[in-house]
Design a protein around this motif. Sequence first.
Motif, PDB file in Angstrom:
ATOM      1  N   UNK A 147     -19.083 -37.469  11.796  1.00  0.00           N
ATOM      2  CA  UNK A 147     -17.773 -37.250  11.203  1.00  0.00           C
ATOM      3  C   UNK A 147     -16.717 -37.202  12.311  1.00  0.00           C
ATOM      4  N   UNK A 148     -15.483 -37.426  11.939  1.00  0.00           N
ATOM      5  CA  UNK A 148     -14.421 -37.441  12.947  1.00  0.00           C
ATOM      6  C   UNK A 148     -14.197 -36.067  13.569  1.00  0.00           C
ATOM      7  N   UNK A 149     -14.762 -35.020  12.954  1.00  0.00           N
ATOM      8  CA  UNK A 149     -14.691 -33.690  13.568  1.00  0.00           C
ATOM      9  C   UNK A 149     -15.882 -33.431  14.499  1.00  0.00           C
ATOM     10  N   UNK A 150     -16.714 -34.447  14.688  1.00  0.00           N
ATOM     11  CA  UNK A 150     -17.843 -34.335  15.609  1.00  0.00           C
ATOM     12  C   UNK A 150     -19.139 -33.900  14.979  1.00  0.00           C
ATOM     13  N   UNK A 151     -19.129 -33.519  13.694  1.00  0.00           N
ATOM     14  CA  UNK A 151     -20.351 -33.060  13.033  1.00  0.00           C
ATOM     15  C   UNK A 151     -21.188 -34.244  12.567  1.00  0.00           C
ATOM     16  N   UNK A 152     -22.491 -34.038  12.513  1.00  0.00           N
ATOM     17  CA  UNK A 152     -23.395 -35.089  12.059  1.00  0.00           C
ATOM     18  C   UNK A 152     -23.175 -35.365  10.579  1.00  0.00           C
ATOM     19  N   UNK A 321     -28.048 -37.193  23.779  1.00  0.00           N
ATOM     20  CA  UNK A 321     -27.109 -37.793  22.827  1.00  0.00           C
ATOM     21  C   UNK A 321     -26.835 -36.879  21.635  1.00  0.00           C
ATOM     22  N   UNK A 322     -25.596 -36.939  21.157  1.00  0.00           N
ATOM     23  CA  UNK A 322     -25.181 -36.073  20.054  1.00  0.00           C
ATOM     24  C   UNK A 322     -25.034 -36.844  18.747  1.00  0.00           C
ATOM     25  N   UNK A 323     -25.426 -38.129  18.718  1.00  0.00           N
ATOM     26  CA  UNK A 323     -25.423 -38.890  17.473  1.00  0.00           C
ATOM     27  C   UNK A 323     -26.840 -39.348  17.167  1.00  0.00           C
ATOM     28  N   UNK A 324     -27.026 -39.947  15.979  1.00  0.00           N
ATOM     29  CA  UNK A 324     -28.352 -40.337  15.508  1.00  0.00           C
ATOM     30  C   UNK A 324     -28.829 -41.577  16.256  1.00  0.00           C
ATOM     31  N   UNK A 325     -29.155 -41.431  17.511  1.00  0.00           N
ATOM     32  CA  UNK A 325     -29.651 -42.586  18.265  1.00  0.00           C
ATOM     33  C   UNK A 325     -30.810 -43.232  17.506  1.00  0.00           C
ATOM     34  N   UNK A 326     -30.807 -44.549  17.473  1.00  0.00           N
ATOM     35  CA  UNK A 326     -31.863 -45.277  16.788  1.00  0.00           C
ATOM     36  C   UNK A 326     -33.068 -45.464  17.701  1.00  0.00           C
ATOM     37  N   UNK A 327     -32.874 -46.177  18.776  1.00  0.00           N
ATOM     38  CA  UNK A 327     -33.978 -46.446  19.700  1.00  0.00           C
ATOM     39  C   UNK A 327     -33.418 -46.650  21.099  1.00  0.00           C
ATOM     40  N   UNK A 328     -32.994 -45.561  21.757  1.00  0.00           N
ATOM     41  CA  UNK A 328     -32.386 -45.708  23.080  1.00  0.00           C
ATOM     42  C   UNK A 328     -33.346 -46.394  24.046  1.00  0.00           C
ATOM     43  N   UNK A 329     -32.880 -47.447  24.684  1.00  0.00           N
ATOM     44  CA  UNK A 329     -33.737 -48.197  25.588  1.00  0.00           C
ATOM     45  C   UNK A 329     -34.258 -47.321  26.729  1.00  0.00           C
ATOM     46  N   UNK A 330     -33.468 -46.318  27.120  1.00  0.00           N
ATOM     47  CA  UNK A 330     -33.886 -45.473  28.232  1.00  0.00           C
ATOM     48  C   UNK A 330     -35.181 -44.737  27.911  1.00  0.00           C
TER      49      UNK A 330
END
Length: 411
Positions: A147-152, A321-330
């Motif tokens: 969300x634009x307020x930073x919440x998931x 990460x603070x968002x729903x990362x899918x598959x971070x390459x790292x």
Amino acid sequence: MEPLKGKRLLMIAHGHPDFNKGGAEIAAYRLYKELRDQGSDAYFLARTQLAPHGGAAFSHRADGREILFHTNMDDGFIFSNVKTRHLWKDFAELLSIVKPDIVHLHHYFLLGVEIFQVIKNVLPNCRVILTLHEYLAICHQHGQMLKTNGKLCYKANARDCNRCFPDFEPGDFLLREHYIKQQFAHVDHFVSPSKFLKQRYVDWGLANEQVHVIENGQLPLDQAPEKRPQNVIKLGYFGQLNPVKGIDVLLKAIGLLEPSVRSKLHLEIHGANFDQQTSDFQRKIKKLIKPIKRHVTFVGSYEPHELTRIMSTMHWAVVPSTWWENSPMVIQEAQANHLPLIVSDIGGMVEKVEHEVNGLTFRVGSPVALAEALTRVIEEPELSEQVRLNIKPPLTIREALAEHLPLYFSA
């Protein structure tokens, strides 16, 4: 053996990794290169913002099989071309010349979501595959479901989307969804690099049997000799430096450590594009680094071939990460190098890192929780080797290609 068995494939990405080093661009290019290395008839098309030669829509690279598409996306709400829509005629002509039997797209962002319809109009029998790398079709907030307020955000709906973006009416979001799904109807199969992302798209409306989970393949790595320091726990942060990657959470966590604990830790930040972020974000990060600067080294960007050498010096990699990362390459890169991970406990991250089995997880966005995890890795040095023994190598690029082949040929 030649995997495509006489078929021709066109791989499409929204950028070429020579110019754009994002995970989707690299994943697409690696898959293309593996096809070529195995003798398959494949082409690679990448959208670019580079100025075209003589105003042409396309330019060639390498042996003529790598093509740059000089186009742009003008409507970021529905991912549509407006000013450059005339270039679809050039794209259609390219399709008629190349005549691919299979088109595998790793994005529509910056290309235009109408690209699927153009392909099917020119080549009705062509198989169209789309790899989904984030939640752009579902979420107008950069496809991050934040969300634009930073919440998931747990599930998008038109009224909530309107609260985030009041300039658009709820009806606009319903029409946006309808239009994108209308274009997705031209896709034969979708690929998701994580089960988590697949479920989000199934909940949104894609057919469960149409979305196939295939992890992004990794190149084989040369095993570098371990050079881990003995007198300090060395942490590594790798990837983009932007507000949703959680570098601020990591720096705050280090600042919360007891001085006696912090003295045994050092963080190396291997991050790109910090200078492209807003001045407010840059000031925030610099302010967080200042009181702990003795324990932080800002290294900057790196090339993929350097990663094995760099990771061989680390004890842990951190993905805050603070968002729903899918598959971070790292995550895959760290696991390929048998480097333990500390990750946020959401999305595809927690799917790939099991707490106290092959790494550690902590409550997303919580510097306190991350500080507790960092304290553990310092006070329990045996933990690193304990989880390292359970790290399984990620899917190789050759294995990933083998899993894609049934989609390329299926009805």
